[in-house]
Design an enzyme around this catalytic site. Structure first.
Site, PDB file in Angstrom:
ATOM      1  N   GLU A 147      11.477  -7.887  -2.884  1.00  0.00           N
ATOM      2  CA  GLU A 147      11.718  -6.857  -2.332  1.00  0.00           C
ATOM      3  C   GLU A 147      10.891  -6.671  -1.102  1.00  0.00           C
ATOM      4  OE1 GLU A 147      12.225  -3.660  -0.914  1.00  0.00           O
ATOM      5  OE2 GLU A 147      11.165  -2.457  -2.597  1.00  0.00           O
ATOM      6  N   LYS A 168      -1.921  -9.221  -7.348  1.00  0.00           N
ATOM      7  CA  LYS A 168      -2.855  -8.878  -6.106  1.00  0.00           C
ATOM      8  C   LYS A 168      -2.488  -7.626  -5.643  1.00  0.00           C
ATOM      9  CE  LYS A 168      -2.985  -9.744  -2.216  1.00  0.00           C
ATOM     10  NZ  LYS A 168      -3.344  -8.644  -1.286  1.00  0.00           N
ATOM     11  N   ALA A 169      -2.845  -7.043  -5.949  1.00  0.00           N
ATOM     12  CA  ALA A 169      -2.834  -5.225  -4.774  1.00  0.00           C
ATOM     13  C   ALA A 169      -3.049  -5.646  -3.503  1.00  0.00           C
ATOM     14  CB  ALA A 169      -3.079  -4.509  -6.098  1.00  0.00           C
ATOM     15  N   GLU A 171      12.398  -2.103  11.514  1.00  0.00           N
ATOM     16  CA  GLU A 171      12.518  -1.031  10.465  1.00  0.00           C
ATOM     17  C   GLU A 171      11.180   0.316  11.390  1.00  0.00           C
ATOM     18  OE1 GLU A 171      10.670  -3.398   7.028  1.00  0.00           O
ATOM     19  OE2 GLU A 171      11.363  -1.079   5.987  1.00  0.00           O
ATOM     20  N   GLU A 190      -5.597  -4.242  -0.368  1.00  0.00           N
ATOM     21  CA  GLU A 190      -6.891  -4.315  -0.652  1.00  0.00           C
ATOM     22  C   GLU A 190      -7.423  -2.465  -0.083  1.00  0.00           C
ATOM     23  OE1 GLU A 190      -5.309  -6.792   0.295  1.00  0.00           O
ATOM     24  OE2 GLU A 190      -6.242  -8.429  -1.145  1.00  0.00           O
ATOM     25  N   TRP A 205       1.071  -1.440  -0.292  1.00  0.00           N
ATOM     26  CA  TRP A 205      -0.220   0.162   0.210  1.00  0.00           C
ATOM     27  C   TRP A 205       0.819   1.271   0.185  1.00  0.00           C
ATOM     28  CZ3 TRP A 205       1.677   2.684   4.590  1.00  0.00           C
ATOM     29  CH2 TRP A 205       2.331   1.195   5.573  1.00  0.00           C
ATOM     30  N   CYS A 258      10.116   2.088   2.421  1.00  0.00           N
ATOM     31  CA  CYS A 258      11.639   1.051   2.269  1.00  0.00           C
ATOM     32  C   CYS A 258      12.982   1.565   2.511  1.00  0.00           C
ATOM     33  CB  CYS A 258      11.188  -0.508   1.791  1.00  0.00           C
ATOM     34  SG  CYS A 258      11.094  -0.018   0.149  1.00  0.00           S
TER      35      CYS A 258
HETATM   36  P1  NAD Z   1       2.548  -7.305   6.425  1.00  0.00           P
HETATM   37  O1  NAD Z   1       3.529  -8.022   7.122  1.00  0.00           O
HETATM   38  O2  NAD Z   1       1.092  -7.961   7.073  1.00  0.00           O
HETATM   39  O3  NAD Z   1       1.625  -7.154   4.817  1.00  0.00           O
HETATM   40  C1  NAD Z   1       2.695  -6.322   3.658  1.00  0.00           C
HETATM   41  C2  NAD Z   1       2.013  -6.511   2.338  1.00  0.00           C
HETATM   42  O4  NAD Z   1       2.433  -7.653   2.392  1.00  0.00           O
HETATM   43  C3  NAD Z   1       1.098  -6.117   2.351  1.00  0.00           C
HETATM   44  O5  NAD Z   1       0.654  -5.402   1.237  1.00  0.00           O
HETATM   45  C4  NAD Z   1      -0.107  -6.616   2.473  1.00  0.00           C
HETATM   46  O6  NAD Z   1      -1.428  -7.001   1.729  1.00  0.00           O
HETATM   47  C5  NAD Z   1       0.882  -8.513   1.923  1.00  0.00           C
HETATM   48  N1  NAD Z   1       0.930  -9.786   2.472  1.00  0.00           N
HETATM   49  C6  NAD Z   1      -0.136  -9.924   3.336  1.00  0.00           C
HETATM   50  N2  NAD Z   1      -0.147 -11.276   3.792  1.00  0.00           N
HETATM   51  C7  NAD Z   1       0.165 -11.546   3.136  1.00  0.00           C
HETATM   52  C8  NAD Z   1       0.265 -13.508   1.876  1.00  0.00           C
HETATM   53  N3  NAD Z   1       0.071 -13.938   3.220  1.00  0.00           N
HETATM   54  N4  NAD Z   1       0.614 -13.333   0.720  1.00  0.00           N
HETATM   55  C9  NAD Z   1       0.154 -12.382  -0.389  1.00  0.00           C
HETATM   56  N5  NAD Z   1       0.492 -10.838   0.024  1.00  0.00           N
HETATM   57  C10 NAD Z   1       0.104 -10.532   1.714  1.00  0.00           C
HETATM   58  O7  NAD Z   1       2.347  -5.757   7.193  1.00  0.00           O
HETATM   59  P2  NAD Z   1       2.047  -4.253   6.877  1.00  0.00           P
HETATM   60  O8  NAD Z   1       0.874  -3.750   8.193  1.00  0.00           O
HETATM   61  O9  NAD Z   1       1.084  -4.194   5.699  1.00  0.00           O
HETATM   62  O10 NAD Z   1       3.240  -3.392   6.730  1.00  0.00           O
HETATM   63  C11 NAD Z   1       4.030  -3.574   8.153  1.00  0.00           C
HETATM   64  C12 NAD Z   1       4.646  -3.843   7.200  1.00  0.00           C
HETATM   65  O11 NAD Z   1       5.956  -4.144   6.288  1.00  0.00           O
HETATM   66  C13 NAD Z   1       5.944  -2.287   7.407  1.00  0.00           C
HETATM   67  O12 NAD Z   1       6.422  -1.846   7.964  1.00  0.00           O
HETATM   68  C14 NAD Z   1       7.451  -2.494   6.214  1.00  0.00           C
HETATM   69  O13 NAD Z   1       8.211  -2.807   7.458  1.00  0.00           O
HETATM   70  C15 NAD Z   1       6.888  -3.689   5.217  1.00  0.00           C
HETATM   71  N6  NAD Z   1       6.349  -2.985   4.219  1.00  0.00           N
HETATM   72  C16 NAD Z   1       7.539  -2.784   3.421  1.00  0.00           C
HETATM   73  C17 NAD Z   1       7.172  -2.470   1.905  1.00  0.00           C
HETATM   74  C18 NAD Z   1       8.381  -2.657   1.133  1.00  0.00           C
HETATM   75  O14 NAD Z   1       8.011  -1.529   0.143  1.00  0.00           O
HETATM   76  N7  NAD Z   1       9.423  -3.479   1.526  1.00  0.00           N
HETATM   77  C19 NAD Z   1       5.811  -2.037   1.855  1.00  0.00           C
HETATM   78  C20 NAD Z   1       5.059  -2.227   2.930  1.00  0.00           C
HETATM   79  C21 NAD Z   1       5.098  -2.807   3.928  1.00  0.00           C
END
Ligand code: NAD
Length: 483
Positions: A257, A182-183, A388, A185, A158, A291
């Site tokens: 990534e 799958k972007a 992070e 939600e 997101w 990130c």
């Molecule tokens: P999260 O780990 O729940 O989700 C991260 C992303 O992964 C979300 O877009 C989510 O929809 C997707 N996701 C979650 N479970 C999945 C699965 N089983 N299969 C496929 N996709 C799945 O965490 P969050 O609360 O959304 O973000 C928390 C942390 O994630 C942030 O603090 C950051 O460290 C990291 N993050 C990193 C990036 C990046 O650009 N590398 C981007 C977003 C979040």
């Protein structure tokens, strides 16, 4: 201004499966919140298991057809999609601000960079040459050719909903792959707009399919299928490790990534004004939810007071507000999870004796606004140095010896970006050689461009996006041995 905000553009969210577009009326849904107001701005339809099966069934023949389209014609279509994105940049940016919270200026820039990336990929895909190896046999022919790897499953977050998606669907489509994305939600409108740009550019049905739903159920379903040959994910380390394990069962290629916790080393001979200018605006851009952002600051003790004062002055000049408001330079955090995390980081830092130089509090009670925050006198045991941050907090620590600063920078399990500042050429070489990261900058906050590879080491991930490496991740080499 209020009227303008209330009537701001937000499209209907659809699933795009097997040439059909399915809206919220026909599926279970979840709500999409505006992080600036906490109001519901739309509904996202959730794909059923049957939708995912339909997508898997459609992706294979779409791949067979699309890979046969010449690189020249594929490039023309990808250029058209880039042009459509530029034409629609304003409306896409408004939708992105409403679902993500970033400033409109940042949202427009993200759409335009995504279009630039497409143009670059379109051109580069026309130049994915093979090679001829001299045969050991008279009249023999030994060739190496590049082929698209096959149907791709892409999962995007997101925080940068246009660019993270484009870094996957762009090279996949340019290389001749089909893709099921799958972007997030939480930011589906940006993904829908990117899908629409490709559809309206004339991409055949089934080449780019888009789904939403329960993330784990979708990734398990898609990754269990032998049809999918490549998985690309941007997001947290936890989810990246999980998806890599799922991909291993059917030996799919992966690009991961994951997060970063970018160290900033300001050496004894650094230009402090330059270091502040290059890192402070980057730190608070997109409310710190990048990130690649500077995240752990190690300042030589002789420059610490000056750096802290100037960095704090910058933080105080940041204008926090709704991203659609022109005066705003920093929007809200994108979700309540990040808000809770910032409050925990600050509480831990204060309890350990850190000095709150500015900020540290939620702003108001509606919307996920948090003050630009600078914490001084930080040591490496603080949570903010070990996890992070992904938010607008800058922790400042001192060092006396450069070896020690390098060791402390390298002590993180993450290794995506690192920023170093020095006016000494020998120190610059040492820092760029010894700091463990996928990208080390010297005297700049600049990170990646469409033509440069971006990727991490250690827990930050595997593989690259951008550059020729980002295209080759969607291609495989075939050896042809002919007598
Ligand atoms: P999260 O780990 O729940 O989700 C991260 C992303 O992964 C979300 O877009 C989510 O929809 C997707 N996701 C979650 N479970 C999945 C699965 N089983 N299969 C496929 N996709 C799945 O965490 P969050 O609360 O959304 O973000 C928390 C942390 O994630 C942030 O603090 C950051 O460290 C990291 N993050 C990193 C990036 C990046 O650009 N590398 C981007 C977003 C979040």
């Amino acid at each position: 201004m209020t009227t303008q905000l209330e009537t701001a553009y937000y499209p209907e969210i659809v699933l795009a499966v097997a040439g059909r577009e399915v809206g919220p009326a026909d599926r279970a849904t979840s709500e999409i919140l505006d992080p600036a107001t906490e109001e519901v701005i739309g509904l996202v339809p959730h794909a059923t298991a049957a939708d995912l099966d339909d997508a898997l069934t459609a992706t294979e023949p779409a791949f067979r057809t699309w890979k046969r389209v010449s690189a020249f014609d594929r490039a023309a279509l990808v250029h058209r999609a880039a042009g459509i994105l530029r034409d629609r940049a304003e409306r896409i940016a408004v939708a992105m601000v409403r679902e993500n919270g970033k400033t409109k200026r940042d949202a427009v820039a993200e759409v335009l960079v995504s279009a630039d990336l497409l143009d670059w990929l379109a051109e580069e895909a026309r130049r994915s040459y093979g090679r001829v190896i001299p045969s050991r046999v008279e009249d023999g022919r030994v060739l190496v050719v590049q082929e698209p790897v096959g149907p791709v499953a892409a999962f995007t977050p997101w925080n940068a909903p246009a660019l993270t998606l484009m870094r996957k669907v762009g090279p996949a489509i340019a290389a001749g792959c089909s893709v099921i994305a799958k972007a997030s939600e939480e930011t589906p409108a940006t993904a829908v707009e990117i899908y629409l740009a490709f559809r309206d550019a004339g991409l055949p049905d089934g080449v780019f399919q888009l789904v939403f739903g329960e993330p784990d159920a979708i990734s398990r379903h898609l990754l269990a299928s032998a049809v999918i040959r490549k998985v690309s994910f941007t997001g947290s380390v936890r989810v990246g490790v999980h998806l890599t394990k799922l991909a291993a069962d059917t030996m799919k290629r992966v690009t991961m990534e994951l997060g970063g916790h970018g160290p900033v080393i300001v050496a004894e001979d650094a230009d402090v004004d330059l270091a502040v200018r290059e890192t402070a605006s980057f730190k608070f851009r997109q409310t710190g939810q990048i990130c690649a952002a500077p995240s752990r600051f190690f300042i030589h003790e002789s420059l610490y007071a000056e750096f802290a004062a100037k960095f704090t002055a910058h933080a105080r000049s940041v204008v926090v507000g709704n991203g659609l408001d022109e005066a705003t330079t920093m929007g809200p955090l994108s979700n309540d999870r990040r808000l809770a995390a910032m409050e925990e980081f600050v509480a831990d830092a204060v309890a350990r004796g850190g000095t709150l130089l500015t900020g540290g509090q939620r702003i108001g009670t509606r919307g996920y606004f948090f003050e630009p925050t600078v914490i001084g006198d930080v040591t490496d045991d603080f949570d903010v140095m070990r996890s992070e941050i992904f938010g607008p907090i800058a922790p400042l620590a001192r060092f006396t010896d450069l070896d020690d600063a390098i060791a402390r920078a390298n002590s993180s399990a993450l290794g995506l970006t690192a920023f170093t500042f020095t006016e000494n050429e020998r120190t610059a070489r040492r820092l760029s050689n010894e700091v463990e990261a996928g990208l080390v900058t010297v005297n700049t906050g600049g990170t990646s461009l469409p033509e440069t590879p971006f990727g991490g080491v250690k827990l930050s991930g595997y593989g690259h996006e951008g550059g020729i490496e980002g295209l080759e991740a969607y291609m495989t080499r075939k050896l042809i041995n002919q007598l």
